[in-house]
Design a protein around this motif. Sequence first.
Motif, PDB file in Angstrom:
ATOM      1  N   ASP A  57      17.293  51.687  40.997  1.00 25.57           N
ATOM      2  CA  ASP A  57      16.337  51.773  39.902  1.00 25.57           C
ATOM      3  C   ASP A  57      16.958  52.556  38.749  1.00 25.57           C
ATOM      4  N   TYR A  58      16.633  52.137  37.523  1.00 26.04           N
ATOM      5  CA  TYR A  58      17.194  52.777  36.333  1.00 26.04           C
ATOM      6  C   TYR A  58      18.720  52.875  36.473  1.00 26.04           C
ATOM      7  N   THR A  59      19.325  51.781  36.885  1.00 22.19           N
ATOM      8  CA  THR A  59      20.768  51.724  37.106  1.00 22.19           C
ATOM      9  C   THR A  59      21.347  50.579  36.281  1.00 22.19           C
ATOM     10  N   TYR A  60      22.482  50.841  35.627  1.00 28.40           N
ATOM     11  CA  TYR A  60      23.006  49.898  34.653  1.00 28.40           C
ATOM     12  C   TYR A  60      24.527  49.761  34.780  1.00 28.40           C
ATOM     13  N   ASN A  61      25.016  48.557  34.465  1.00 29.28           N
ATOM     14  CA  ASN A  61      26.463  48.314  34.352  1.00 29.28           C
ATOM     15  C   ASN A  61      27.215  48.761  35.607  1.00 29.28           C
ATOM     16  N   SER A  62      26.645  48.485  36.756  1.00 35.12           N
ATOM     17  CA  SER A  62      27.224  48.992  38.004  1.00 35.12           C
ATOM     18  C   SER A  62      27.497  47.858  38.985  1.00 35.12           C
ATOM     19  N   THR A  63      28.361  48.124  39.958  1.00 36.35           N
ATOM     20  CA  THR A  63      28.810  47.115  40.917  1.00 36.35           C
ATOM     21  C   THR A  63      28.778  47.686  42.329  1.00 36.35           C
ATOM     22  N   GLU A  64      28.221  46.897  43.243  1.00 30.90           N
ATOM     23  CA  GLU A  64      28.203  47.238  44.670  1.00 30.90           C
ATOM     24  C   GLU A  64      27.662  48.648  44.920  1.00 30.90           C
ATOM     25  N   CYS A  65      26.506  48.911  44.341  1.00 37.49           N
ATOM     26  CA  CYS A  65      25.825  50.191  44.566  1.00 37.49           C
ATOM     27  C   CYS A  65      24.575  49.968  45.399  1.00 37.49           C
ATOM     28  N   TYR A  66      24.184  50.997  46.131  1.00 37.87           N
ATOM     29  CA  TYR A  66      23.027  50.899  47.018  1.00 37.87           C
ATOM     30  C   TYR A  66      22.241  52.212  46.987  1.00 37.87           C
ATOM     31  N   GLU A  67      20.920  52.093  46.866  1.00 40.72           N
ATOM     32  CA  GLU A  67      20.031  53.258  46.848  1.00 40.72           C
ATOM     33  C   GLU A  67      20.465  54.271  45.780  1.00 40.72           C
ATOM     34  N   CYS A  68      20.590  53.777  44.551  1.00 40.97           N
ATOM     35  CA  CYS A  68      20.963  54.648  43.440  1.00 40.97           C
ATOM     36  C   CYS A  68      19.830  54.731  42.429  1.00 40.97           C
ATOM     37  N   LEU A  69      19.796  55.832  41.708  1.00 43.38           N
ATOM     38  CA  LEU A  69      18.738  56.104  40.745  1.00 43.38           C
ATOM     39  C   LEU A  69      19.344  56.768  39.515  1.00 43.38           C
ATOM     40  N   ASN A  70      19.047  56.205  38.349  1.00 42.01           N
ATOM     41  CA  ASN A  70      19.563  56.755  37.086  1.00 42.01           C
ATOM     42  C   ASN A  70      21.092  56.847  37.094  1.00 42.01           C
ATOM     43  N   CYS A  71      21.718  55.743  37.417  1.00 43.84           N
ATOM     44  CA  CYS A  71      23.176  55.691  37.429  1.00 43.84           C
ATOM     45  C   CYS A  71      23.665  54.666  36.410  1.00 43.84           C
ATOM     46  N   ASP A  72      24.864  54.899  35.862  1.00 45.75           N
ATOM     47  CA  ASP A  72      25.429  54.017  34.848  1.00 45.75           C
ATOM     48  C   ASP A  72      26.939  53.929  35.050  1.00 45.75           C
ATOM     49  N   GLN A  73      27.452  52.708  35.000  1.00 44.27           N
ATOM     50  CA  GLN A  73      28.892  52.459  35.129  1.00 44.27           C
ATOM     51  C   GLN A  73      29.439  53.039  36.435  1.00 44.27           C
ATOM     52  N   CYS A  74      28.773  52.690  37.510  1.00 44.46           N
ATOM     53  CA  CYS A  74      29.192  53.182  38.821  1.00 44.46           C
ATOM     54  C   CYS A  74      29.634  52.022  39.713  1.00 44.46           C
ATOM     55  N   ASN A  75      30.469  52.342  40.682  1.00 43.24           N
ATOM     56  CA  ASN A  75      30.992  51.342  41.598  1.00 43.24           C
ATOM     57  C   ASN A  75      31.026  51.923  43.011  1.00 43.24           C
ATOM     58  N   ARG A  76      30.466  51.173  43.946  1.00 34.96           N
ATOM     59  CA  ARG A  76      30.444  51.581  45.353  1.00 34.96           C
ATOM     60  C   ARG A  76      29.818  52.962  45.544  1.00 34.96           C
ATOM     61  N   CYS A  77      28.722  53.204  44.893  1.00 32.65           N
ATOM     62  CA  CYS A  77      27.995  54.463  45.063  1.00 32.65           C
ATOM     63  C   CYS A  77      26.732  54.219  45.870  1.00 32.65           C
ATOM     64  N   VAL A  78      26.398  55.136  46.767  1.00 36.28           N
ATOM     65  CA  VAL A  78      25.224  54.979  47.620  1.00 36.28           C
ATOM     66  C   VAL A  78      24.428  56.284  47.662  1.00 36.28           C
ATOM     67  N   PHE A  79      23.111  56.147  47.738  1.00 40.00           N
ATOM     68  CA  PHE A  79      22.212  57.307  47.851  1.00 40.00           C
ATOM     69  C   PHE A  79      22.548  58.370  46.808  1.00 40.00           C
ATOM     70  N   SER A  80      22.740  57.951  45.573  1.00 47.00           N
ATOM     71  CA  SER A  80      23.143  58.880  44.527  1.00 47.00           C
ATOM     72  C   SER A  80      22.225  58.791  43.328  1.00 47.00           C
ATOM     73  N   GLN A  81      22.169  59.877  42.572  1.00 43.90           N
ATOM     74  CA  GLN A  81      21.248  59.986  41.441  1.00 43.90           C
ATOM     75  C   GLN A  81      21.947  60.649  40.263  1.00 43.90           C
ATOM     76  N   LYS A  82      21.672  60.108  39.058  1.00 44.51           N
ATOM     77  CA  LYS A  82      22.194  60.698  37.824  1.00 44.51           C
ATOM     78  C   LYS A  82      23.715  60.759  37.819  1.00 44.51           C
ATOM     79  N   CYS A  83      24.356  59.646  38.150  1.00 48.70           N
ATOM     80  CA  CYS A  83      25.815  59.610  38.164  1.00 48.70           C
ATOM     81  C   CYS A  83      26.319  58.615  37.111  1.00 48.70           C
ATOM     82  N   ILE A  84      27.428  58.953  36.464  1.00 50.34           N
ATOM     83  CA  ILE A  84      27.979  58.154  35.374  1.00 50.34           C
ATOM     84  C   ILE A  84      29.475  57.969  35.573  1.00 50.34           C
TER      85      ILE A  84
END
Length: 558
Positions: free
Chosen positions: A173-200
């Motif tokens: 949710d609220y995640t943008y421009n990202s690839t292969e992410c799971y259970e992320c919140l407020n993330c942008d330009q992330c790759n292979r991130c899981v269970f993470s929040q507010k990451c850029i």
Amino acid sequence: MNKTCKQCSHEFEIPVEDLDFYKSVPVKIGGKEIPMDPPDYCVGCRHQKRMAVRNEMFLHHRECDFSKKKIVSMYSKDSAYVIYDQEVWWSDKWDPFDYAMEVDFSRPFMEQFKELQSKVPRMSLNNISAENSEFSNLAFSNKNCYLIYTADFNENTSYSRFSDHNYACADCDYTYNSTECYECLNCDQCNRCVFSQKCINSSGLSFCYDMIGCHDCIGCANLRNKTHHIFNKSYSKEEYEMKVKELGLDTYSGLKKFEVEFEEFMNTQPRKHLELVNCENSVGDYLRDCKNTHMCYNGKGLEDCRNMINCYDAKDCMDWDFVGLKGSSFCHEMASSALGLVDCHFCMNCWENQNNLYYCELCLQSKNLFGSIGLRHKEYCILNKQYSREEYEELVPKIIEHMRANGEWGNFFPKEMTPFGYNETVAQEYFPMTKEQALENGWKWKDEDEKVMEGYGVVLPDAVADAGEDIVGKAIKCEKIGKAYKVITSEVGLLKKLGVALPRVSPMQRHKDRMAKRNPWSLWARSCDKCGVDVRSTYNPDRVEPVYCEKCYLEMVS
């Protein structure tokens, strides 16, 4: 000015700034100006009423009332409205003028508008340019997606909301421009991130919070440009890889154990009092590039705006929930409306380059409309009836005076005119109520349809590697609420690739759990836990984690 809210009965203040706004948006018609009345409802109740007209995530199987074809719709089969498949609704196979009504000054205007609501067809979904993504809503140009909402330009993505330009993501949710992410919140330009929040601009993160430019970290917070860290401690690459294997996040038992440890760690980690980026004289949270913006949340590009949630690129507006965009200005009491709206008031689900609309719904590219539904490229219409300019300018002031006499003018649509059950709308997320509370307070409620799924109670393996293809589509019992859900092929493939255990809770419950990680849209007065300066924050003073002012926070992460 102080008033008593007609809904909650609490006294509330209308500040001078709000009164100035109402003075700036009179109805200009026939060479005259009709004042805009202040509202009779407090800010919270105004938000609640607007949010109660937006159903994002509850979809149903039903028939199109035009073609009788089986369709997916945000309206249930027992809805009181006429529902057309999207293809039919956008076509010229029907004419909204066929439902035109004469204004009857012996009846309240809202009563007449409600009658019009029951006649004019509605689109089953707002899901435009979708490719193999029919189970999506309020969405545009998505491919091979499943159950995504308020989401554009995604591919191979599922169970996500407020997510754009993502590839092969799930539960974000609220995640943008990202690839292969799971259970992320407020993330942008992330790759292979899981269970993470507010990451850029990060990759390979698991259970991380507020990380920028970081790679291959687990259980970390507030780091910049770091790699191979666990609980904010640095390791060599070899040590890190060994620790990762020991954690066993690919098993459900290992995942749950680490969740507890991460929560304990996060209770010690400082948080920034508000998320404001490049903002000037603005108060709210999760704001970017805003100026003179007050009590707004999750906004970007707002200027001289007040009391708005999930809105973007608007100027001189107030009381608007979802979505704004493209130079919208001088609008208020708007819900679920977007794209170049100017001088529009008390409207819901209206889009694209419109001006001077009042109490309208589902209208597009029109101007000078009052109380109309489903019109496109029209002007000078009332209750879907066409008038000349002279007739329109003579009739509208009379309607406003009639509405003012009935206590209708200056307020958003009454609660009985929402087309959905309260629990189907985003109002339930921001202002939760039980069924009994909702019905007692005059809202509608939609009981869930019973679902029959094959093999109810299938047990998932502890390790994701042990999950076979036969698990797809089978009924699994949610460990939190006991309801059945299923996993889909793309979801299993993504989690195997990421090395993350399969979920034991349903998609809707997972969404609720993610939203619970976001702070409420409320401000409290408190002090910076490092320097003691007074701040306003969406962190309640009773919470355990330390909260820093922006200066102290930036010093810590620099």
